[in-house]
Scaffold this motif. Structure first.
Motif, PDB file in Angstrom:
ATOM      1  N   HIS A   1       1.043  -1.088   0.266  1.00 29.21           N
ATOM      2  CA  HIS A   1       0.083  -0.087   0.230  1.00 29.21           C
ATOM      3  C   HIS A   1       0.957   1.209   0.111  1.00 29.21           C
ATOM      4  O   HIS A   1       1.637   1.374   0.901  1.00 29.21           O
TER       5      HIS A   1
ATOM      6  N   PRO B   1      -8.155   4.758  -2.201  1.00 28.30           N
ATOM      7  CA  PRO B   1      -7.670   3.651  -2.397  1.00 28.30           C
ATOM      8  C   PRO B   1      -7.809   3.231  -4.095  1.00 28.30           C
ATOM      9  O   PRO B   1      -8.801   3.143  -4.373  1.00 28.30           O
TER      10      PRO B   1
ATOM     11  N   SER C   1      -3.928   6.419  -3.513  1.00 28.86           N
ATOM     12  CA  SER C   1      -3.029   5.493  -3.158  1.00 28.86           C
ATOM     13  C   SER C   1      -3.407   4.540  -3.770  1.00 28.86           C
ATOM     14  O   SER C   1      -4.318   4.309  -4.557  1.00 28.86           O
TER      15      SER C   1
ATOM     16  N   ILE D   1      -2.750   0.217  -4.073  1.00 30.89           N
ATOM     17  CA  ILE D   1      -2.723  -1.086  -3.439  1.00 30.89           C
ATOM     18  C   ILE D   1      -2.625  -2.182  -4.357  1.00 30.89           C
ATOM     19  O   ILE D   1      -3.281  -2.489  -5.350  1.00 30.89           O
TER      20      ILE D   1
ATOM     21  N   LEU E   1      -6.930  -3.867   5.421  1.00 32.07           N
ATOM     22  CA  LEU E   1      -6.449  -2.540   5.273  1.00 32.07           C
ATOM     23  C   LEU E   1      -7.624  -1.592   5.840  1.00 32.07           C
ATOM     24  O   LEU E   1      -7.610  -0.458   6.225  1.00 32.07           O
TER      25      LEU E   1
END
Length: 272
Positions: A28, A34, A60, A62, A95
């Motif tokens: 991550h 995300p 972000s 992942i 997460l």
């Protein structure tokens, strides 16, 4: 114009655990909402190394090493696309993420389809790249491609894969090493299990259930997953948008990095 920076040193992977206890390595990075990035068959998260940083202006990211690859456990098969999708959910749960954008390419696009069908509440927006619906409705690669990938010489197979991934012009300007040609650490049983899982995918009847706004991308010179699969997917997913990249092969996301990255970022930033 996207600014290309050298990626930061990779942190150690974290681990989630699948329903059957399989340890799943995930990575991550970046800040913001995300975006899950799903790699192709028999590849680990390094598939995305060439373009991952491009998304960090808006998301972000992942990634995970699907079971059988990278730092994840490599249990005996069989594996399935639905199982891979459930493994992605295990990572999101670890997460504490309820909903994410998902961008899956190649076999990762098959996993993304399963996610959108089986876990619609977990996906906000969906991007499918160089993938197919699977099953009898899909347009399969031709026999010459299959033969080129079944050669006994591993180096010949890598050369064949590179030619399926990238145009000669792009290869001449970018001599590698390429990170999309398979995870060299995979044991033979896991490679077979990935192949069987990908070949077993058939989402045709379920694709009309996909509720997430969807963007479908493909290179128009892709022989590994022929581009005729793009309109097939679009015909089954309500409201799907599409884009073909002229001259690009399977790894359009690297060869057409600027255009593809911009299209995906703009799509993710749309409201609704």
């Amino acid at each position: 114009m996207t600014q290309h920076h050298q990626p930061a040193p990779a942190p150690a992977p974290a681990f989630a655990h699948a329903q059957d206890g399989t340890a799943l390595a995930y990575q991550h990075r970046g800040q913001g909402p995300p975006l899950v990035l799903l790699a192709g068959q028999a590849n680990d998260h390094h598939w995305w190394d060439g373009v991952r940083e491009d998304f960090h202006t808006v998301r972000s990211t992942i990634t995970l090493d699907l079971r059988g690859t990278g730092d994840s456990d490599k249990p005996e098969g069989p594996y399935s696309i639905d199982q891979f999708a459930d493994d992605v959910v295990a990572v999101l749960n670890a997460l504490g993420i309820e909903r994410a954008d998902v961008y899956g390419t190649s076999m990762g696009g098959r996993v993304a389809q399963s996610l959108a069908i089986r876990h619609p509440e977990r996906i906000r927006r969906l991007v499918l790249g160089c993938t197919s619906p699977g099953g009898p409705h899909a347009v399969e690669r031709d026999a010459s491609v299959r033969r080129s990938l079944a050669q006994p010489d591993p180096q010949a197979v890598r050369r064949a894969l590179a030619d399926l991934m990238y145009s000669p012009h792009w290869q001449a300007a970018h001599p590698g090493p390429y990170r999309t040609l398979g995870d060299p650490r995979m044991p033979a049983h896991a490679r077979r299990a990935h192949l069987i899982a990908s070949n077993g995918h058939d989402a045709w009847s379920e694709l009309p259930r996909v509720a997430a706004p969807t963007l479908i991308l493909h290179g128009d010179q892709d022989r590994l997953t022929p581009p005729d699969n793009l309109p097939l997917l679009a015909s089954r997913i309500p409201g799907a948008r599409t884009h073909l990249f002229p001259g690009a092969r399977h790894a359009y996301f690297e060869e057409c990095r600027e255009e593809a990255g911009t299209l995906v970022r703009e799509f993710l930033l749309e409201e609704g």
